[in-house]
Scaffold this active site. Structure first.
Site, PDB file in Angstrom:
ATOM      1  N   PHE A 113       1.022  -1.313   0.077  1.00  0.00           N
ATOM      2  CA  PHE A 113       0.544  -0.408  -0.129  1.00  0.00           C
ATOM      3  C   PHE A 113       1.324   1.239  -0.030  1.00  0.00           C
ATOM      4  CE2 PHE A 113      -4.179   1.561   1.142  1.00  0.00           C
ATOM      5  CZ  PHE A 113      -5.165  -0.094   0.193  1.00  0.00           C
ATOM      6  N   GLN A 229      -7.963  14.903   2.865  1.00  0.00           N
ATOM      7  CA  GLN A 229      -7.368  14.357   2.045  1.00  0.00           C
ATOM      8  C   GLN A 229      -7.978  13.951   0.227  1.00  0.00           C
ATOM      9  OE1 GLN A 229      -6.601   9.778   2.860  1.00  0.00           O
ATOM     10  NE2 GLN A 229      -4.100  10.595   2.575  1.00  0.00           N
ATOM     11  N   HIS A 231      -7.875  12.124  -2.293  1.00  0.00           N
ATOM     12  CA  HIS A 231      -7.186  10.235  -2.677  1.00  0.00           C
ATOM     13  C   HIS A 231      -7.082  10.225  -4.529  1.00  0.00           C
ATOM     14  CE1 HIS A 231      -7.729   6.353  -3.541  1.00  0.00           C
ATOM     15  NE2 HIS A 231      -7.547   6.005  -2.469  1.00  0.00           N
ATOM     16  N   LEU A 241     -14.512   5.659  -5.919  1.00  0.00           N
ATOM     17  CA  LEU A 241     -12.959   5.823  -4.965  1.00  0.00           C
ATOM     18  C   LEU A 241     -12.891   4.160  -6.195  1.00  0.00           C
ATOM     19  CD1 LEU A 241     -11.079   6.034  -3.410  1.00  0.00           C
ATOM     20  CD2 LEU A 241     -12.044   4.814  -1.652  1.00  0.00           C
ATOM     21  N   GLU A 244      -6.857   1.936  -3.973  1.00  0.00           N
ATOM     22  CA  GLU A 244      -4.932   2.136  -4.219  1.00  0.00           C
ATOM     23  C   GLU A 244      -4.318   0.689  -4.030  1.00  0.00           C
ATOM     24  OE1 GLU A 244      -3.780   5.193  -1.424  1.00  0.00           O
ATOM     25  OE2 GLU A 244      -2.131   3.616  -0.252  1.00  0.00           O
ATOM     26  N   ARG A 275       0.036   9.819  -0.494  1.00  0.00           N
ATOM     27  CA  ARG A 275      -1.737  10.131  -1.038  1.00  0.00           C
ATOM     28  C   ARG A 275      -1.142  11.644  -1.623  1.00  0.00           C
ATOM     29  NH1 ARG A 275      -6.201   7.242   1.583  1.00  0.00           N
ATOM     30  NH2 ARG A 275      -6.131   4.834   0.504  1.00  0.00           N
ATOM     31  N   HIS A 342     -11.632  12.863  -0.550  1.00  0.00           N
ATOM     32  CA  HIS A 342     -11.802  11.450   0.233  1.00  0.00           C
ATOM     33  C   HIS A 342     -11.262  11.139   2.300  1.00  0.00           C
ATOM     34  CE1 HIS A 342     -11.573   6.657   0.592  1.00  0.00           C
ATOM     35  NE2 HIS A 342     -10.458   7.467   1.320  1.00  0.00           N
ATOM     36  N   ARG A 377      -2.314  10.815   5.713  1.00  0.00           N
ATOM     37  CA  ARG A 377      -3.391   9.756   6.320  1.00  0.00           C
ATOM     38  C   ARG A 377      -2.658   8.754   5.032  1.00  0.00           C
ATOM     39  NH1 ARG A 377      -6.614   6.525   5.315  1.00  0.00           N
ATOM     40  NH2 ARG A 377      -8.643   6.976   4.292  1.00  0.00           N
TER      41      ARG A 377
END
Lengths: 564, 359
Positions: A113, A229, A231, A241, A244, A275, A342, A377
């Protein structure tokens, strides 16, 4: 009047975990949500949950990645707690039934990730949030005798006793329209972020900042609200979305010239940089004319480089999303995406046990800012945050409940006030604007001026416009005059919550005159640790929003240049 | 697959409205909205709500078919409003108007909102919907196979939207039937190697007259499910595991009925109705016909049989003699049996496992 030791508002992962933990400690517990618990937005988390469970891994590595991901704005004591407790929490989830996918040895498999120095994301296909949420709800059903559930109850305000402690809530039964006051020794806010203040957003229509605004109105400080954030991979048209996990499985990002442009921004981690870094790199490609799709507003996400069988098994949900919402078979051709709102890293300021500075009021999950996410994050840290701090808040609140009496509070006055407020909204004449119009304007405004790139002029425009929208929202009219499922009137209340969140976001963004994490000021493009390695706290005073600062807790990792 | 290149156009949505406080009966109301054809029925409803009438009630949140809130019927078929394209809905529409109404088999609260607690969630609670751990619980994770976890992911993918409950024909006749969603949830534990009570769960659901043998194989739930959970398939798997693996002989005679059914088709290529009942009670032997329970069931079925005769659905000769199909067809049927039964392991269709469902 119903009375509980611990009353939890919101039934997503943080709320359900808090409820189960508090009940386990022997407290009388109730959980209240404006939707049925499995509709909570935690359900949409796709990719997975981080924990250093591999024998080659160490929670300190996870903690360092998180600190670095936060652009050093995260509080390292809280991050250490989250990362060191993560493996036990994930094992607990496995034991209560989460169907984590396995490796060839039958152990939990881990996927890569963004921002992580090794594979440490446990997952259930790309429906991890759904699997977790439904399994926790199974546990609520199992413990139905010790946890009361108020499903489809909308919280209108927090109750305060004479000492200024939080003493319960006023809520409306959405089905019947009946108003009720609930006293509680402790209230835990676990009702999520405020994504609907943006348009488009990956967040569901229910994510309207209710808890943040209610706490703010009670006098609780909000922290780092400017950290929003974006995304990197959202569908261009709807903002839906694309996990990821796609890049975790190896997918590439390409510009109109077919270049993997992440080579420039993050030569080592490429698509798996954090991100904020990826979203900025994409936005630069789009702004400099190398975007794809209509108007050049998108970027290609190429999943075809992942073996097809693996995609169909591990990314099945986004295969379907691609077909249904973008008309693209992602196993055969690239899909057009762009950065989209996001998550909010900021929220109600808490300590590592979920306590806010207001006695009796706790917060956990996206509504809260502990802060473990700081300026940005990491993917798959949000599920972890909800569970670790949901549990800790539940445990702490239960322990506190054991030593104090049920607060005495004149709930009837608050009940009458909220009922009158709702009646007044219903009775408004049809001469202002519709709630939906104001909400749309707010969302587009925020997505224009408080997005990936920001500057003083734009933020000022946003602040002035929000002041006007706030004024308009106080006269905004609705159609529904009924009591049963009057979603219209709830929409008017939600609009008020979102405006508070938007206003504090913009105030924070104006205040922070540097670029860190998700906040990139084109007029202050550098990170400035001397001036700005600190949190921005906003409190609602008699004169309106009041800004103050608090230090960032640093334990073992000194700020350094951030490269991926 | 959605075609995203067409410009916005007008769509007329005809919504079933109901206001429980008005004292009026439900009624239809039309709104015309402007959206591109690949946008969803939910977006059309929300546009109507935002522009024309804020009192339109529908549960919704995620807009991407994961929260399970917006189960409705579109042109009479159960669906998630957010997961139904306007152009597809228009193709199934009468007179160019897309009809949207609340789901079936559940009481309507207001407009498109139904009471799922009274029906759906009560039945979920019925199947003991939590893991009962195999002991001892390991310190780390249970070691289980990748395939087993991917397998239960199909039923885990259920979003509890209620679309399958809405159109379950068995539930229409027998409202007490546990139903497709709750039974799919039951499979999620029965199929989970970490669960300790597989026999107990299966026995419970097999012995319950409204359990796994109450399903009538109509496939409605398979068609309705927006997440490919295949609820009927999960029910059939529960039956196969109950009967083949745990040898549960249920008081509803479901196990023997199924054996009789598949046996008759294997022998004749087609169902032989008159033989089905005796075999269901007495097994494949000739003497089975004289099983007392078969006689009792036959007696109680007489009114239905007489009605069927009067309406010409069966003829006396057709009922008493096996139906005949061409010998080559019978051989084809039997070769299917040989192929499936000849495999060392039972073959279960699961989209997550099989993965490559198309080349």
């Amino acid at each position: 009047m119903p009375a509980h030791d611990v009353l939890i508002i919101g039934a997503g992962l943080a709320g359900q975990r808090a409820a189960l933990a508090a009940a386990r400690e022997g407290a009388s517990v109730a959980i209240m949500s404006k939707v049925h618990p499995v509709r909570s937005h935690s359900v949409a988390a796709a990719g997975g949950i981080n924990a250093a469970i591999s024998i080659d891994d160490d929670w300190r590595s996870h903690a360092y990645d998180t600190v670095k991901g936060s652009d050093f704005l995260g509080d390292q004591d809280a991050i250490e707690i989250m990362c060191s407790e993560a493996p036990a929490e994930v094992m607990h989830l496995e034991h209560i039934g989460v169907t984590f996918h396995r490796n060839e040895h039958g152990e939990m498999d881990l996927r890569a990730f963004g921002g992580a120095s090794m594979k440490r994301t446990a997952y259930v296909a790309d429906i991890t949030g759904q699997a977790l949420l439904h399994v926790l709800y199974e546990q609520l059903l199992k413990h139905h005798e010790t946890v009361d559930r108020y499903e489809e109850w909308f919280t209108t305000s927090l109750l305060e006793d004479e000492q200024g402690r939080c003493a319960g809530v006023v809520a409306r039964d959405v089905r019947s329209g009946r108003m009720e006051a609930f006293t509680a020794k402790n209230v835990i806010l676990a009702c999520g972020g405020a994504g609907q203040a943006y348009k488009p957003t990956t967040n569901g229509l229910i994510v309207t900042g209710d808890g943040i605004a209610m706490a703010y109105r009670l006098g609780a400080p909000l922290m780092d609200m400017e950290m929003v954030q974006y995304h990197p991979t959202c569908l261009v048209e709807t903002g839906i979305l694309i996990t990821e996990g796609a890049r975790g499985e190896g997918a590439h990002l390409l510009n109109s010239e077919g270049e993997r442009f992440m080579e420039k921004a993050a030569p080592n981690k490429m698509e798996l940089a954090s991100r904020d870094v990826v979203s900025r790199a994409e936005q630069i490609e789009i702004d400099e004319g190398r975007g794809v799709g209509p108007g050049g507003t998108g970027i290609y996400l190429d999943v075809t480089v992942v073996p097809r069988k693996r995609t169909l098994e591990a990314l099945r949900e986004i295969v379907n999303l691609g077909k249904d919402f973008a008309g693209v078979d992602i196993t055969r051709e690239p899909i057009t995406i762009r950065p989209g709102q996001h998550y909010i890293m900021g929220g109600v300021k808490t300590d590592v046990d979920g306590r806010t500075p207001i006695e009796g009021l706790y917060a956990a999950g996206e509504v809260a800012c502990v802060s473990v996410h700081g300026g940005n994050r990491l993917g798959a840290n949000s599920l972890l945050d909800t569970l670790i701090f949901g549990r800790r808040a539940g445990e702490h609140a239960a322990a506190r409940a054991a030593s104090i009496p049920m607060p005495s509070v004149d709930a009837n006055a608050a009940l009458r006030r909220d009922a009158a407020m709702i009646d007044a909204i219903i009775a408004r004449p049809h001469d202002g604007r519709r709630v939906s119009e104001i909400k749309n304007e707010l969302g587009e405004l925020m997505n224009r001026y408080a997005a990936v790139f920001r500057d003083e002029a734009g933020l000022q425009t946003a602040l002035e416009t929000i002041a006007r929208l706030k004024e308009e929202s106080e006269h905004a009219w609705i159609d529904d005059r009924g009591t049963v499922f009057n979603q219209d009137v709830l929409g008017a209340l939600e609009l008020g919550y979102m405006i508070d969140c938007a206003e504090t976001t913009v105030i924070g963004a104006l205040e922070r005159k540097e670029s860190r994490g998700a906040q990139f000021r084109t007029d202050y493009p550098e990170r400035d640790d001397d001036q700005w390695l600190r949190h921005i706290d906003i409190t609602l005073g008699d004169q309106g929003p009041h800004v103050s600062f608090s230090p960032v807790t640093i334990t073992q990792w000194q700020p350094e240049e951030r490269k991926y | 697959m959605a075609d995203t290149h067409k410009p916005p156009q007008d769509f007329t949505i005809r919504m079933r409205r109901y206001d429980p406080e008005s004292g009026e009966a439900p009624y239809w109301e039309d709104h015309t909205v402007e959206l591109a054809p690949h946008r969803s029925v939910l977006e059309a409803i929300l546009q109507a709500r935002d522009r024309f009438d804020g009192s339109i009630a529908i549960r919704c949140s995620c807009r991407q078919a994961i929260c399970g809130s917006c189960g409705v019927r579109v042109n009479g078929e159960p669906a998630l409003a957010c997961h139904t394209h306007l152009d597809a809905a228009l193709q199934g529409a009468k007179d160019g108007v897309i009809e949207v109404e609340p789901m079936g088999n559940m009481p309507v609260i207001k407009d498109l909102i139904v009471d799922m607690d009274a029906v759906h969630w009560k039945k979920v609670q019925r199947v003991t919907p939590w893991l009962i751990n195999k002991q001892p619980v390991p310190e780390r994770e249970y070691l289980v196979s990748h395939d087993a976890m991917v397998d239960v992911t199909q039923s885990m993918a259920c979003i509890q939207c209620g679309a399958c409950v809405s159109d379950c024909l068995a539930m229409e006749v027998d409202p007490g039937f546990i139903g497709p969603a709750a039974l799919a949830k039951a499979y999620r534990f029965v199929g989970d190697p970490r669960d300790d009570q597989q026999f107990e769960r299966l026995n419970d659901l097999a012995q319950d007259p409204q359990g796994i043998f109450d399903c009538t194989h109509c496939f409605k739930c398979v068609e309705a499910c927006p997440k490919d959970v295949n609820p009927m398939g999960q029910i059939m798997r529960l039956r196969r595991i109950a009967t083949n693996d745990h040898h549960i002989v249920d008081q509803n005679n479901g196990e023997r009925h199924e054996a009789a059914f598949t046996g008759l088709i294997k022998d004749n290529g087609l169902l032989w109705e008159a033989e089905l009942l005796p075999r269901s009670y007495g097994g494949a032997s000739w003497f089975g016909k004289f099983h007392p329970a078969a006689g009792k069931e036959l007696l109680s079925s007489l009114p239905s049989i007489i009605r069927a005769l009067i309406r010409g659905k069966v003829t006396p000769m057709g009922a008493l003699k096996p139906h005949k199909i061409a010998k080559s067809d019978l051989q084809s049927v039997q070769s299917i049996y040989r192929e499936i039964e000849g495999r060392p392991e039972r073959y279960e269709l699961n989209l997550y496992v099989s993965g490559e469902d198309e080349p």
